[in-house]
Write an enzyme that holds these catalytic residues in place. Structure first.
Site, PDB file in Angstrom:
ATOM      1  N   LYS A 119       0.763  -1.232   0.158  1.00  0.00           N
ATOM      2  CA  LYS A 119      -0.073  -0.138   0.055  1.00  0.00           C
ATOM      3  C   LYS A 119       0.876   1.388   0.021  1.00  0.00           C
ATOM      4  O   LYS A 119       2.081   1.211   0.195  1.00  0.00           O
ATOM      5  CB  LYS A 119      -0.826  -0.010   1.231  1.00  0.00           C
ATOM      6  CG  LYS A 119      -0.094   0.039   2.601  1.00  0.00           C
ATOM      7  CD  LYS A 119      -1.029  -0.276   3.647  1.00  0.00           C
ATOM      8  CE  LYS A 119      -0.250  -0.364   5.102  1.00  0.00           C
ATOM      9  NZ  LYS A 119      -1.050  -0.664   6.139  1.00  0.00           N
TER      10      LYS A 119
ATOM     11  N   TYR B 167      15.686  29.417   9.463  1.00  0.00           N
ATOM     12  CA  TYR B 167      14.279  30.185   9.686  1.00  0.00           C
ATOM     13  C   TYR B 167      14.231  30.118  11.388  1.00  0.00           C
ATOM     14  O   TYR B 167      14.347  29.165  11.952  1.00  0.00           O
ATOM     15  CB  TYR B 167      13.086  29.356   9.026  1.00  0.00           C
ATOM     16  CG  TYR B 167      13.146  29.589   7.665  1.00  0.00           C
ATOM     17  CD1 TYR B 167      12.766  31.038   7.017  1.00  0.00           C
ATOM     18  CD2 TYR B 167      13.258  28.608   6.852  1.00  0.00           C
ATOM     19  CE1 TYR B 167      12.659  31.114   5.738  1.00  0.00           C
ATOM     20  CE2 TYR B 167      13.152  28.520   5.298  1.00  0.00           C
ATOM     21  CZ  TYR B 167      12.718  30.030   4.866  1.00  0.00           C
ATOM     22  OH  TYR B 167      12.518  30.247   3.536  1.00  0.00           O
TER      23      TYR B 167
HETATM   24  C1  LIG Z   1      -0.150  -1.676   6.707  1.00  0.00           C
HETATM   25  C2  LIG Z   1      -0.710  -2.900   7.076  1.00  0.00           C
HETATM   26  C3  LIG Z   1       0.100  -3.956   7.353  1.00  0.00           C
HETATM   27  C4  LIG Z   1       1.535  -4.014   7.384  1.00  0.00           C
HETATM   28  O1  LIG Z   1       1.999  -3.703   8.520  1.00  0.00           O
HETATM   29  P1  LIG Z   1       3.617  -3.494   8.967  1.00  0.00           P
HETATM   30  O2  LIG Z   1       3.599  -2.969  10.237  1.00  0.00           O
HETATM   31  O3  LIG Z   1       4.136  -2.841   7.921  1.00  0.00           O
HETATM   32  O4  LIG Z   1       4.121  -4.868   8.661  1.00  0.00           O
HETATM   33  C5  LIG Z   1      -0.864  -5.196   7.795  1.00  0.00           C
HETATM   34  N1  LIG Z   1      -1.971  -5.235   7.779  1.00  0.00           N
HETATM   35  C6  LIG Z   1      -2.873  -4.266   7.608  1.00  0.00           C
HETATM   36  C7  LIG Z   1      -4.169  -4.470   7.895  1.00  0.00           C
HETATM   37  C8  LIG Z   1      -2.256  -2.899   7.298  1.00  0.00           C
HETATM   38  O5  LIG Z   1      -3.028  -1.906   7.243  1.00  0.00           O
END
Ligand SMILES: *Cc1c(COP(=O)(O)O)cnc(C)c1O
Length: 371
Positions: free
Chosen positions: A35, A263
């Site tokens: 994702k 800044y």
């Molecule tokens: C993002 C996500 C993962 C992966 O999590 P990590 O901590 O990056 O291993 C697994 N399951 C769901 C539902 C997620 O949204």
């Protein structure tokens, strides 16, 4: 010449990290979580690099899933939030996407909607149980209804029960949620396959590995960062950073006592000192909340940021680095010509986590792929 800032993406490191995951999970199948544009590494790049080995890919962006099908990815694709409106159902059917169903509305849509009439052969579905995260998923009564509807539906090829841990990377751990999961599925759901562990659960709670799950869903560890750096570093886990944000010193300045930097004039030189100006700022995805003292690597040596992060640049302390000068390599995070600096450390200095920094890599940063 263009700005010296670039992100190097090491695909050999990605494949190596996948092999570390495999050695942890045993016979459990692995959804590689991609994702958010592969956690900022590039969806297409990451999936192509893992296409030969991954059991499936997991994401929640429908356009991304369609792009993967167009690019020839044949593995199952798990859509972790299912569909948002029934209008999307024909696309789930066409691309054979595996939905995570987390609400009664979704279950009813999947079972009844005429928009899914085009489905030629049934699809597997994942049913999400709420075990304490309290964002998505079923509680007991609705779970039983949902299960009954899905089990009776000719559109369903198999049901896997899924939950997501809230505290796998915290001392609270997963015991309470595992207990809840087992209570929820007791009886009717007991024989069904399950999908449980994220990276932190795989690393910290071996009981959530093969013995407990048919599918795991690791994300961050594939990209070479530890989900729980206070407990176990990525290096100790045998993980290699996939993204390195590399730059150079492109200007130098000699400060006198009382001179301020950047800044807000937040940094005041305590005495004469030399600083380097480095390409890379919050407009590139470097976290603005990193303040004076945040770690940075220059020509193989560790030093610190001074003053505020600007949109395009940061300033670094060269007091103890007499050999550093114009063109010296800088590693903002990862393993680059400037040295090795875990992204978790930069994130911690900015009050954030590696996930956020990796995902936030800006589109203007040129990406160099290797491995
Ligand atoms: C993002 C996500 C993962 C992966 O999590 P990590 O901590 O990056 O291993 C697994 N399951 C769901 C539902 C997620 O949204």
């Amino acid at each position: 010449m263009s700005r010296p800032l670039r992100a190097r993406i090491d695909l050999a490191a990605l494949r190596h990290n996948y092999s570390v995951v495999r050695s942890l999970v045993g016979h459990t199948s692995v959804w590689c979580v991609v994702k958010a544009n592969g956690y900022g590494h590039g969806l297409d790049r990451v999936t192509q690099a893992l296409a030969e080995v991954a059991d499936g890919f997991s994401l929640l962006e429908l356009e991304g899933a369609e792009a993967l099908r167009v690019a020839g990815i044949r593995q199952p694709l798990l859509m972790m939030e299912g569909f948002y409106s029934e209008e999307e159902l024909p696309r789930f059917a066409r691309h054979r996407l595996t939905p995570v169903l987390h609400s009664m509305m979704q279950v009813q849509g999947w079972v009844n909607s005429p928009l899914l009439d085009g489905l030629e052969t049934p699809l597997p579905v994942f049913l999400k149980l709420n075990t304490g995260m309290n964002r998505l998923g079923f509680d007991r009564a609705e779970f039983l209804q949902a299960l009954a509807l899905l089990q009776a539906s000719p559109r369903v090829a198999g049901i896997t029960l899924m939950t997501h841990f809230a505290d796998a990377d915290e001392s609270a751990g997963i015991a309470r949620q595992m207990q809840r999961f087992n209570e929820l599925r007791a009886g009717a759901g007991e024989g069904l396959p399950v999908c449980l562990a994220n990276s932190a659960a795989l690393i910290r709670f071996p009981e959530s590995r093969g013995a407990m799950g048919d599918w795991a869903r690791p994300g961050i560890m594939l990209y070479g960062a530890s989900p729980c750096p206070e407990v176990c570093s990525a290096e100790a886990l045998g993980l290699k950073p996939v993204m390195s944000l590399e730059s150079e010193i492109f200007a130098l300045r000699q400060l006198q006592a009382g001179d301020t930097v950047g800044y807000g004039s937040s940094f005041v030189a305590p005495g004469p000192m030399r600083i380097g100006i480095v390409s890379g700022g919050y407009g590139d995805g470097y976290p603005r909340h990193a303040h004076t003292g945040s770690p940075v690597m220059v020509a193989g040596r560790r030093t610190r940021l001074v003053g505020r992060v600007s949109m395009d640049k940061v300033c670094v302390d060269l007091s103890d680095l007499p050999d550093a000068g114009l063109g010296s390599p800088v590693t903002l995070w990862g393993r680059g010509a400037g040295g090795h600096l875990p992204v978790e450390e930069v994130a911690a200095a900015a009050g954030s986590i590696s996930y956020e920094l990796l995902c936030a890599l800006a589109a203007r940063v040129p990406v160099m792929e290797e491995g």
